[in-house]
Design a protein around this motif. Sequence first.
Motif, PDB file in Angstrom:
ATOM      1  N   ASN A 148      14.474 -12.975  51.772  1.00 52.35           N
ATOM      2  CA  ASN A 148      15.286 -13.440  52.897  1.00 52.35           C
ATOM      3  C   ASN A 148      15.389 -12.457  54.054  1.00 52.35           C
ATOM      4  O   ASN A 148      16.108 -12.723  55.012  1.00 52.35           O
ATOM      5  N   VAL A 149      14.697 -11.294  54.003  1.00 50.69           N
ATOM      6  CA  VAL A 149      14.812 -10.282  55.047  1.00 50.69           C
ATOM      7  C   VAL A 149      13.437  -9.701  55.370  1.00 50.69           C
ATOM      8  O   VAL A 149      12.664  -9.381  54.469  1.00 50.69           O
ATOM      9  N   ALA A 150      13.159  -9.571  56.664  1.00 50.78           N
ATOM     10  CA  ALA A 150      11.916  -8.947  57.123  1.00 50.78           C
ATOM     11  C   ALA A 150      12.233  -7.998  58.272  1.00 50.78           C
ATOM     12  O   ALA A 150      13.167  -8.234  59.045  1.00 50.78           O
ATOM     13  N   VAL A 151      11.474  -6.916  58.370  1.00 51.90           N
ATOM     14  CA  VAL A 151      11.602  -5.974  59.478  1.00 51.90           C
ATOM     15  C   VAL A 151      10.222  -5.764  60.082  1.00 51.90           C
ATOM     16  O   VAL A 151       9.214  -5.830  59.371  1.00 51.90           O
ATOM     17  N   GLY A 152      10.183  -5.531  61.389  1.00 50.35           N
ATOM     18  CA  GLY A 152       8.877  -5.345  61.996  1.00 50.35           C
ATOM     19  C   GLY A 152       8.926  -4.995  63.468  1.00 50.35           C
ATOM     20  O   GLY A 152       9.972  -4.718  64.044  1.00 50.35           O
ATOM     21  N   TYR A 153       7.743  -5.024  64.046  1.00 53.05           N
ATOM     22  CA  TYR A 153       7.498  -4.708  65.446  1.00 53.05           C
ATOM     23  C   TYR A 153       7.132  -5.998  66.163  1.00 53.05           C
ATOM     24  O   TYR A 153       6.396  -6.830  65.628  1.00 53.05           O
ATOM     25  N   ASN A 154       7.632  -6.173  67.388  1.00 55.03           N
ATOM     26  CA  ASN A 154       7.311  -7.358  68.182  1.00 55.03           C
ATOM     27  C   ASN A 154       6.889  -6.921  69.584  1.00 55.03           C
ATOM     28  O   ASN A 154       7.620  -6.212  70.264  1.00 55.03           O
ATOM     29  N   LEU A 155       5.711  -7.329  69.996  1.00 55.86           N
ATOM     30  CA  LEU A 155       5.219  -7.091  71.353  1.00 55.86           C
ATOM     31  C   LEU A 155       5.370  -8.393  72.121  1.00 55.86           C
ATOM     32  O   LEU A 155       4.876  -9.439  71.705  1.00 55.86           O
ATOM     33  N   ASN A 156       6.074  -8.333  73.245  1.00 57.67           N
ATOM     34  CA  ASN A 156       6.291  -9.489  74.088  1.00 57.67           C
ATOM     35  C   ASN A 156       5.531  -9.289  75.389  1.00 57.67           C
ATOM     36  O   ASN A 156       5.732  -8.282  76.066  1.00 57.67           O
ATOM     37  N   VAL A 157       4.646 -10.212  75.725  1.00 59.66           N
ATOM     38  CA  VAL A 157       3.821 -10.107  76.935  1.00 59.66           C
ATOM     39  C   VAL A 157       4.120 -11.303  77.830  1.00 59.66           C
ATOM     40  O   VAL A 157       4.112 -12.448  77.384  1.00 59.66           O
ATOM     41  N   LEU A 158       4.366 -11.024  79.114  1.00 57.13           N
ATOM     42  CA  LEU A 158       4.567 -12.066  80.117  1.00 57.13           C
ATOM     43  C   LEU A 158       3.423 -11.975  81.113  1.00 57.13           C
ATOM     44  O   LEU A 158       3.163 -10.920  81.673  1.00 57.13           O
ATOM     45  N   ALA A 159       2.743 -13.078  81.347  1.00 54.67           N
ATOM     46  CA  ALA A 159       1.613 -13.089  82.280  1.00 54.67           C
ATOM     47  C   ALA A 159       1.722 -14.297  83.187  1.00 54.67           C
ATOM     48  O   ALA A 159       2.161 -15.364  82.780  1.00 54.67           O
ATOM     49  N   GLY A 160       1.309 -14.134  84.427  1.00 54.60           N
ATOM     50  CA  GLY A 160       1.260 -15.258  85.344  1.00 54.60           C
ATOM     51  C   GLY A 160       2.234 -15.173  86.495  1.00 54.60           C
ATOM     52  O   GLY A 160       1.940 -15.594  87.591  1.00 54.60           O
TER      53      GLY A 160
END
Length: 177
Positions: A148-160
């Motif tokens: 029920n639990v996860a940890v991690g890295y998130n890369l968010n990219v906005l283009a346009g």
Amino acid sequence: MKKILLLAIIALFTSTAMQAQIGESKSKKIVSKAVKAPAKFTNELGLYIQDGWGIGYQLRREFNQYVGWNIIGVSYMSAFESPADVGQFNFKLLGARGYTPAWKSIRGYVDLNMGYSVYYFRNYWSDEVEGVHNFGLDFGLGVQVHKNVAVGYNLNVLAGGFDEAAKSHWFKVSFLF
């Protein structure tokens, strides 16, 4: 006597071949049951932390223990001190998640989501809030440390909407139910 011996040898080979065929079909059934785990839906509530904060929700359909389809997701990210002045809404419309084999209840994951993002900010020259519409892309990498639990890295990219793509890096804690 030779005919009886020949019939006995043929019967022996036939029964051996039938035994092998029965064993093979049983093993195929066992393997197919293990590979074809029932598909289920997973709800994910994510908390994002960086020099700001964020919260998100995602609905996923797990096809088996290795592949999931991210059906839809929404998230909001902002700065700590002034959410009214700067923030971002993400609408994830298409995505997938892949898992590594599990060890106990621990397994790795990687996912990719695409969609639409609106980045808003307060223009200090005119004191108005302006919005920039973008193609949004999320790339995540992490470890599910419990069912029920996860940890991690998130890369968010906005283009346009910008001259060049805007990127932000987030630490993500997810609760799965």
